[in-house]
Design a protein around this motif. Structure first.
Motif, PDB file in Angstrom:
ATOM      1  N   UNK A  11       0.815  -1.221   0.000  1.00  0.00           N
ATOM      2  CA  UNK A  11       0.000   0.000   0.000  1.00  0.00           C
ATOM      3  C   UNK A  11       0.850   1.273   0.000  1.00  0.00           C
ATOM      4  N   UNK A  12       2.172   1.139   0.169  1.00  0.00           N
ATOM      5  CA  UNK A  12       3.033   2.330   0.168  1.00  0.00           C
ATOM      6  C   UNK A  12       3.154   2.902  -1.240  1.00  0.00           C
ATOM      7  N   UNK A  13       3.295   4.215  -1.314  1.00  0.00           N
ATOM      8  CA  UNK A  13       3.492   4.848  -2.614  1.00  0.00           C
ATOM      9  C   UNK A  13       4.913   4.583  -3.103  1.00  0.00           C
ATOM     10  N   UNK A  14       5.066   4.507  -4.407  1.00  0.00           N
ATOM     11  CA  UNK A  14       6.369   4.220  -5.007  1.00  0.00           C
ATOM     12  C   UNK A  14       6.783   5.396  -5.878  1.00  0.00           C
ATOM     13  N   UNK A  15       7.920   6.018  -5.614  1.00  0.00           N
ATOM     14  CA  UNK A  15       8.354   7.163  -6.411  1.00  0.00           C
ATOM     15  C   UNK A  15       8.821   6.726  -7.794  1.00  0.00           C
ATOM     16  N   UNK A  16       8.890   7.658  -8.736  1.00  0.00           N
ATOM     17  CA  UNK A  16       9.430   7.330 -10.061  1.00  0.00           C
ATOM     18  C   UNK A  16      10.868   6.820  -9.946  1.00  0.00           C
ATOM     19  N   UNK A  17      11.249   6.016 -10.896  1.00  0.00           N
ATOM     20  CA  UNK A  17      12.566   5.385 -10.882  1.00  0.00           C
ATOM     21  C   UNK A  17      13.435   5.970 -11.993  1.00  0.00           C
ATOM     22  N   UNK A  18      14.665   6.307 -11.661  1.00  0.00           N
ATOM     23  CA  UNK A  18      15.598   6.834 -12.654  1.00  0.00           C
ATOM     24  C   UNK A  18      16.487   5.716 -13.192  1.00  0.00           C
ATOM     25  N   UNK A  19      16.751   5.785 -14.489  1.00  0.00           N
ATOM     26  CA  UNK A  19      17.622   4.834 -15.163  1.00  0.00           C
ATOM     27  C   UNK A  19      18.716   5.586 -15.907  1.00  0.00           C
ATOM     28  N   UNK A  20      19.880   4.985 -15.976  1.00  0.00           N
ATOM     29  CA  UNK A  20      20.977   5.521 -16.774  1.00  0.00           C
ATOM     30  C   UNK A  20      21.070   4.694 -18.045  1.00  0.00           C
ATOM     31  N   UNK A  21      21.001   5.349 -19.194  1.00  0.00           N
ATOM     32  CA  UNK A  21      21.012   4.668 -20.481  1.00  0.00           C
ATOM     33  C   UNK A  21      22.299   4.975 -21.236  1.00  0.00           C
ATOM     34  N   UNK A  22      22.938   3.921 -21.719  1.00  0.00           N
ATOM     35  CA  UNK A  22      24.158   4.048 -22.514  1.00  0.00           C
ATOM     36  C   UNK A  22      23.901   3.425 -23.881  1.00  0.00           C
ATOM     37  N   UNK A  23      23.976   4.256 -24.922  1.00  0.00           N
ATOM     38  CA  UNK A  23      23.715   3.776 -26.282  1.00  0.00           C
ATOM     39  C   UNK A  23      25.030   3.396 -26.963  1.00  0.00           C
ATOM     40  N   UNK A  24      24.996   2.366 -27.817  1.00  0.00           N
ATOM     41  CA  UNK A  24      26.210   1.990 -28.552  1.00  0.00           C
ATOM     42  C   UNK A  24      26.498   2.983 -29.677  1.00  0.00           C
ATOM     43  N   UNK A  25      27.700   2.959 -30.172  1.00  0.00           N
ATOM     44  CA  UNK A  25      28.080   3.854 -31.262  1.00  0.00           C
ATOM     45  C   UNK A  25      27.474   3.401 -32.585  1.00  0.00           C
ATOM     46  N   UNK A  26      27.099   2.111 -32.679  1.00  0.00           N
ATOM     47  CA  UNK A  26      26.491   1.598 -33.903  1.00  0.00           C
ATOM     48  C   UNK A  26      25.012   1.977 -33.953  1.00  0.00           C
ATOM     49  N   UNK A  27      24.466   2.059 -35.164  1.00  0.00           N
ATOM     50  CA  UNK A  27      23.062   2.424 -35.325  1.00  0.00           C
ATOM     51  C   UNK A  27      22.136   1.277 -34.956  1.00  0.00           C
ATOM     52  N   UNK A  28      22.560   0.052 -35.259  1.00  0.00           N
ATOM     53  CA  UNK A  28      21.719  -1.105 -34.978  1.00  0.00           C
ATOM     54  C   UNK A  28      21.988  -1.612 -33.561  1.00  0.00           C
ATOM     55  N   UNK A  29      20.959  -1.597 -32.735  1.00  0.00           N
ATOM     56  CA  UNK A  29      21.072  -2.067 -31.352  1.00  0.00           C
ATOM     57  C   UNK A  29      20.650  -3.527 -31.300  1.00  0.00           C
ATOM     58  N   UNK A  30      21.558  -4.398 -30.853  1.00  0.00           N
ATOM     59  CA  UNK A  30      21.322  -5.838 -30.859  1.00  0.00           C
ATOM     60  C   UNK A  30      20.474  -6.309 -29.679  1.00  0.00           C
ATOM     61  N   UNK A  31      20.387  -5.514 -28.651  1.00  0.00           N
ATOM     62  CA  UNK A  31      19.637  -5.922 -27.471  1.00  0.00           C
ATOM     63  C   UNK A  31      19.855  -4.934 -26.342  1.00  0.00           C
ATOM     64  N   UNK A  32      19.399  -5.310 -25.147  1.00  0.00           N
ATOM     65  CA  UNK A  32      19.521  -4.447 -23.975  1.00  0.00           C
ATOM     66  C   UNK A  32      20.151  -5.246 -22.835  1.00  0.00           C
ATOM     67  N   UNK A  33      21.146  -4.647 -22.191  1.00  0.00           N
ATOM     68  CA  UNK A  33      21.794  -5.258 -21.027  1.00  0.00           C
ATOM     69  C   UNK A  33      21.325  -4.507 -19.786  1.00  0.00           C
ATOM     70  N   UNK A  34      20.665  -5.219 -18.872  1.00  0.00           N
ATOM     71  CA  UNK A  34      20.170  -4.606 -17.631  1.00  0.00           C
ATOM     72  C   UNK A  34      21.253  -4.716 -16.561  1.00  0.00           C
ATOM     73  N   UNK A  35      21.675  -3.581 -16.032  1.00  0.00           N
ATOM     74  CA  UNK A  35      22.774  -3.534 -15.064  1.00  0.00           C
ATOM     75  C   UNK A  35      22.266  -3.083 -13.699  1.00  0.00           C
TER      76      UNK A  35
END
Length: 201
Positions: free
Chosen positions: A121-145
């Motif tokens: 029942x507790x309120x949950x604040x918004x969550x911040x994420x840090x995103x690092x994009x590859x230098x290539x245009x095609x992204x093969x997937x996502x790595x969750x750290x």
């Protein structure tokens, strides 16, 4: 290596200055409450050493080179003047660590809704994420750290920027690091909920 709970507790209570000596004593059998009731302590020490892939002879003083003995003595002397982390103010520790972070200008900050189970029942604040994009245009997937720090210290912003950007570039994947809530300011399982929110997102 996965250590038995009793062994982890045995090491956990040691003071840093005596840790090397106590580990040696544990494997050699002196003052060891876990092995003292055994009629064949030598056999048990051998079994334990094999389980941990450690040769008990390595803990004999005669097997340690003098240069390493001197280094060990210096480490123990230095650590004897260092206060335990548990005795320091958490805010000061976190601020001191944060001052050492190196921030990568290519990192992007995102904000997503937090996760809250129906039973919470507790309120949950918004969550911040840090995103690092590859230098290539095609992204093969996502790595969750999930950054290190035992759920108590650390940050998704600056603690591992160079390494995570390197992961993104080397593998052509987007890297998302979770800036989960930390204890003791937030009670468990708040950090876990934040990691779940990031994974679902």
């Amino acid at each position: 290596t996965i250590f038995p709970r009793s062994l982890i507790q045995h090491f956990h209570v040691l003071q840093p200055t005596n840790r090397l000596t106590r580990i040696s004593s544990f494997l050699s059998g002196s003052n060891n409450k876990f092995l003292s009731n055994s009629s064949s302590m030598k056999d048990q020490r051998t079994d334990i050493a094999k389980q941990f892939h450690v040769d008990p002879k390595l803990f004999d003083d005669t097997s340690i080179p003098p240069s390493i003995q001197q280094l060990n003595a210096q480490i123990e002397e230095t650590s004897s003047h260092t206060p335990l982390l548990s005795t320091l103010d958490p805010t000061l520790v976190k601020n001191a660590r944060a001052a050492q972070y190196k921030h990568d200008t290519r990192r992007t900050t995102l904000s997503i809704p937090g996760y809250r189970p129906n039973t919470d029942t507790d309120s949950t604040p918004p969550l911040k994420l840090a995103l690092f994009r590859p230098t290539t245009k095609n992204v093969r997937g996502v790595y969750l750290h999930l950054h290190g720090g035992g759920w108590m210290i650390g940050s998704a912003f600056g603690q591992s920027d160079d390494r995570l950007q390197g992961y993104a570039n080397d593998h052509g994947m987007a890297v998302v690091s979770v800036d989960y809530r930390l204890t003791p300011e937030w009670r468990w399982p708040a950090p876990l909920y934040d990691c779940v929110a990031a994974a679902l997102w």
